[in-house]
Design an enzyme around this catalytic site. Structure first.
Site, PDB file in Angstrom:
ATOM      1  N   LYS A  36      26.827  48.439  54.649  1.00 54.12           N
ATOM      2  CA  LYS A  36      25.924  47.920  55.436  1.00 54.12           C
ATOM      3  C   LYS A  36      26.052  46.531  55.914  1.00 54.12           C
ATOM      4  O   LYS A  36      26.476  45.750  55.084  1.00 54.12           O
ATOM      5  CB  LYS A  36      24.347  48.119  54.932  1.00 54.12           C
ATOM      6  CG  LYS A  36      23.957  49.301  54.343  1.00 54.12           C
ATOM      7  CD  LYS A  36      22.634  49.448  53.809  1.00 54.12           C
ATOM      8  CE  LYS A  36      22.019  50.724  53.654  1.00 54.12           C
ATOM      9  NZ  LYS A  36      22.727  51.770  52.616  1.00 54.12           N
TER      10      LYS A  36
ATOM     11  N   LYS B 232      17.245  62.095  50.256  1.00 53.88           N
ATOM     12  CA  LYS B 232      16.528  61.122  49.342  1.00 53.88           C
ATOM     13  C   LYS B 232      16.094  61.640  48.038  1.00 53.88           C
ATOM     14  O   LYS B 232      14.985  62.372  48.055  1.00 53.88           O
ATOM     15  CB  LYS B 232      15.501  60.154  50.220  1.00 53.88           C
ATOM     16  CG  LYS B 232      15.708  59.090  51.450  1.00 53.88           C
ATOM     17  CD  LYS B 232      16.754  58.237  50.846  1.00 53.88           C
ATOM     18  CE  LYS B 232      17.686  57.413  51.944  1.00 53.88           C
ATOM     19  NZ  LYS B 232      18.689  56.632  51.156  1.00 53.88           N
TER      20      LYS B 232
HETATM   21 MG    MG Z   1      22.352  54.676  50.053  1.00 54.44          MG
END
Ligand code: MG
Length: 367
Positions: free
Chosen positions: A265, A165
């Site tokens: 997703k 991240k």
């Molecule tokens: Mg991503």
């Protein structure tokens, strides 16, 4: 077969690591997940789950999922849940947009379809490729040193793919990528996911600063256009996530050669039906995929496993086992990570049995 009742449950999913941090100072401590149960006149119930990554990741939030389901549910009473094309058309005609609202409902219909035909969803989606598939581990945003230290911890759990991240200041992110890359072993995969956190010029600086590192760059900037500029100036393989939210966006990206990999997703695109359409298109176009969801527990993890396991391995870049990140189990029978890998259930439908004692009483019931 007809839908005769819809129950909606709310469940909190705390994290083993306490919190999950990504770009822009965003973080989540406890995920607010919504489970839906579709009851039919055939005595078969199907389950689905939707869990936004907090309210600031995509145009989606947990209470919005439940409000949207309360809007859609009356339209679904009396509908045949095994006719997934008709179900999705009806949902799109009854509520414009809001794909995440429809995801858990669509997932529950797939669960019923599998149970009605005695087959796992994997089989209905084309069949299982191999015994299992590889997962990635997200490394929550932290100092370069602590993020690098987490690689060894996650490797001990079997992971070989790591998603860093990033998306804060340029110097820190370059340091993070170099620090984590130094921990990699041959065959490992490293992704720097900025989650839209860099401006275009910052992304250009980071890309230049890691041009000799074996790292993929994921969703550097907020807009598709900014990402495309970065893509055209970097030698690193490129992943698009947040801006890929429907089939048209994949077609556009393919036409522009805007990415090598997409992050697919389930709830971002509106459920398993639409995710499967995109998956099949990407396989035909030669675009690899990370297959996952915004978050979730055992039910979302089961759905990911069915979609991922029925994807040709050469196009399955990675997938996620969200149920290992959270402390609460909401269903039995969900796939569990083994040596960094996951396999879909062989049981009919999703192959899960919700834990009623964890779900509690429904927060909404429509008959
Ligand atoms: Mg991503």
């Amino acid at each position: 077969m007809r839908i005769i009742g819809i129950n909606v449950f709310r469940v909190d999913l705390p994290l083993h690591e306490g919190s999950y941090k990504w770009s822009g100072g965003r973080s989540v401590e406890v995920f607010d997940s919504t489970v839906v149960e579709l009851q039919t006149d055939a005595g078969i119930s199907g389950f689905g789950e939707v869990c936004p990554l907090g309210p600031a990741y995509l145009p989606a939030y947990a209470a919005g999922a439940r409000t949207g389901i309360s809007e859609l549910a009356p339209h679904l009473i009396g509908v045949d849940p095994t006719e997934l094309g008709l179900v999705n058309q009806l949902m799109d005609q009854s509520l414009r947009g809001h794909p995440y609202v429809k995801s858990g409902l669509d997932m529950a219909c797939w669960d019923i379809l599998g149970k009605a035909f005695g087959q796992p969803i994997t089989t209905l989606m084309g069949g299982s490729y191999g015994e299992d598939f590889a997962l990635y581990r997200a490394i929550s945003q932290d100092t370069p040193e602590r993020m690098a230290a987490n690689v060894g911890k996650y490797r001990a759990e079997g992971y070989t793919k790591f998603q860093l991240k990033s998306g804060s200041d340029v110097e820190t992110d370059i340091a993070r990528i170099h620090a984590v890359a130094a921990e990699l072993r041959p065959g490992d995969v490293l992704v720097a996911d900025a989650n839209c956190g860099w401006t275009q010029h910052q992304a250009m600086c980071v890309a230049a600063g890691v041009r000799n590192v074996n790292v993929y760059i994921e969703q550097p900037c907020l807009s598709y256009e900014e990402c495309l500029v970065v893509r055209r100036h970097t030698n690193r393989p490129f992943i698009l996530d947040e801006v890929i939210d429907d089939l048209k966006s994949v077609v556009r990206g393919y036409g522009d050669q805007a990415m090598d990999v997409i992050n697919l997703k389930i709830s971002k695109v509106g459920g398993l039906t639409k995710a499967r359409q995109i998956r099949d298109l990407c396989v035909s176009l030669g675009i690899a995929m990370t297959i996952e969801d915004t978050w979730g527990g055992d039910i979302v993890t089961a759905a990911i496993a069915h979609l991922a396991h029925s994807t040709p391995p050469e196009y399955l870049f990675s997938a996620t086992d969200f149920n290992s990140y959270v402390t609460v189990s909401i269903a039995t029978g969900a796939p569990e990570r083994r040596n960094g890998r996951l396999a879909a259930s062989l049981k009919p439908g999703l192959g899960v049995e919700p834990r009623r004692e964890v779900l509690g009483e429904p927060v909404l019931a429509v008959r």
